[in-house]
Design an enzyme around this catalytic site. Sequence first.
Site, PDB file in Angstrom:
ATOM      1  N   GLU A 226     -24.331 -31.737 -12.806  1.00 50.68           N
ATOM      2  CA  GLU A 226     -22.554 -32.725 -13.181  1.00 50.68           C
ATOM      3  C   GLU A 226     -23.058 -33.752 -13.483  1.00 50.68           C
ATOM      4  O   GLU A 226     -21.843 -34.836 -12.342  1.00 50.68           O
ATOM      5  CB  GLU A 226     -21.431 -31.899 -12.942  1.00 50.68           C
ATOM      6  CG  GLU A 226     -21.239 -30.321 -13.495  1.00 50.68           C
ATOM      7  CD  GLU A 226     -19.656 -29.584 -13.169  1.00 50.68           C
ATOM      8  OE1 GLU A 226     -18.817 -30.791 -12.486  1.00 50.68           O
ATOM      9  OE2 GLU A 226     -19.633 -28.926 -13.167  1.00 50.68           O
ATOM     10  N   GLU A 326     -21.773 -21.568 -14.765  1.00 51.44           N
ATOM     11  CA  GLU A 326     -20.422 -22.420 -14.199  1.00 51.44           C
ATOM     12  C   GLU A 326     -19.771 -21.925 -14.789  1.00 51.44           C
ATOM     13  O   GLU A 326     -19.411 -22.155 -16.255  1.00 51.44           O
ATOM     14  CB  GLU A 326     -19.902 -23.705 -13.142  1.00 51.44           C
ATOM     15  CG  GLU A 326     -21.146 -24.069 -12.269  1.00 51.44           C
ATOM     16  CD  GLU A 326     -20.298 -25.453 -11.812  1.00 51.44           C
ATOM     17  OE1 GLU A 326     -19.111 -25.601 -11.389  1.00 51.44           O
ATOM     18  OE2 GLU A 326     -21.306 -25.978 -11.230  1.00 51.44           O
TER      19      GLU A 326
END
Length: 406
Positions: A226, A326
């Site tokens: 991320e 995720e």
Amino acid sequence: MRGSLLSLLTFTSAVSAWLPAERGLFQSEARSLSIGQGRSITKRFTPSKIRGVNLGSLFIVEPWMMSEAWTNMGCGDQKSEFDCVLKLGQDGADAAFKQHWDTWITEEDLDRMKEWGINAIRVPVGYWMVEELVDPSEHFPRGGLAYLDRLAEWAASRDIYINLDLHGAPYSQEIHQPFTGQYSEEAGFYQTSQYERAYTFLQKMTQRIHTTPAYRTTGMLEVLNEPQRTHDSLIPEYYATAYTKIRETEASLSVPADSALTIQYMAESWGAGNPRAVLQGKNDVAFDDHRYLKWAPVEQSKPSYIATSCADTFGGNDNSPIVVGEWSLAVDSNQESNPEWEPQGNKDWYKQWWGAQVQAYEKGLGWFFWSWKVQLGEDYRWGYRNAVEAGVIPQNPDEAAGLARC
């Protein structure tokens, strides 16, 4: 010892890397198939999809998801690992974190994963696992690498595949995010000097994976979790060089092509650019997408959540193979406590939504749920084990197709 440029070029041109199904890592099992008139035949069945969980808050603590354990460690009023080490002092913090590593994930957890059809784990780690990379001004717990070695052996002995994920980068890749290991006011990662530290981490871990038997089922290495979306150097400098550094290390170790690591990047859909810009023609990479409807612009109704997940597509612009690294059962923050959405009174719907998401994500390489366990009271929406024990996620992931008619 580094390989020569010639050996590196020879190696990288032939790299094929490996994914779990390609090694038969997901064990086959005999299944009896009916062929009519009471007769049956036995067929070998090999699952081909990653069905995994993240081991969130094991090696990088996120206090929101383990408040009880965080308090017991003496860190309850601190925002991140960095802050807790400063509070407790290095020796006190080392002792507290070793106790945490010994108890947060145990062999019994791995046994439950195996029993419930989980065949892979994604392990978020920080660069400070390689302790020589930590500057004197930085404060992180020491001794984690031995516990990572132990975890790798636990997984390998159960034929569980490992994706090792650089979740916390030097000087932090995002602000105000404990998942980076520090609650930073600045994302200072995006400069050559910090990239160099990350390359060293990736090279050291690549070497350890290939030279330590415990890592025999570790097949994927993610170069960064991320990243911020506004840094022009990320793809042409960091992503491109990270690939080269990993392959250079493997070449220096004479790693066979079919044993090379699959190198993973956040997909273009994350919004930080398309990694394929520097990976043209390479088939030894994979991509990571995070699918949280909690933060998506979706109509706040149960039918809309189901329909959105059933119709979900990803992996465009040659960002494949792709795994959803995720996802969860969490819904919009403004809705999550309302009677229509709260977890205890809506288990049948959350079970259906789980089934819809699994079917969508298995259109790609598979999935890793966030996370294996949480300490959120009766709210199971972020914890796979919590949700299984609540009767929401079935013990057999094959049931997904019967829960939501996508």
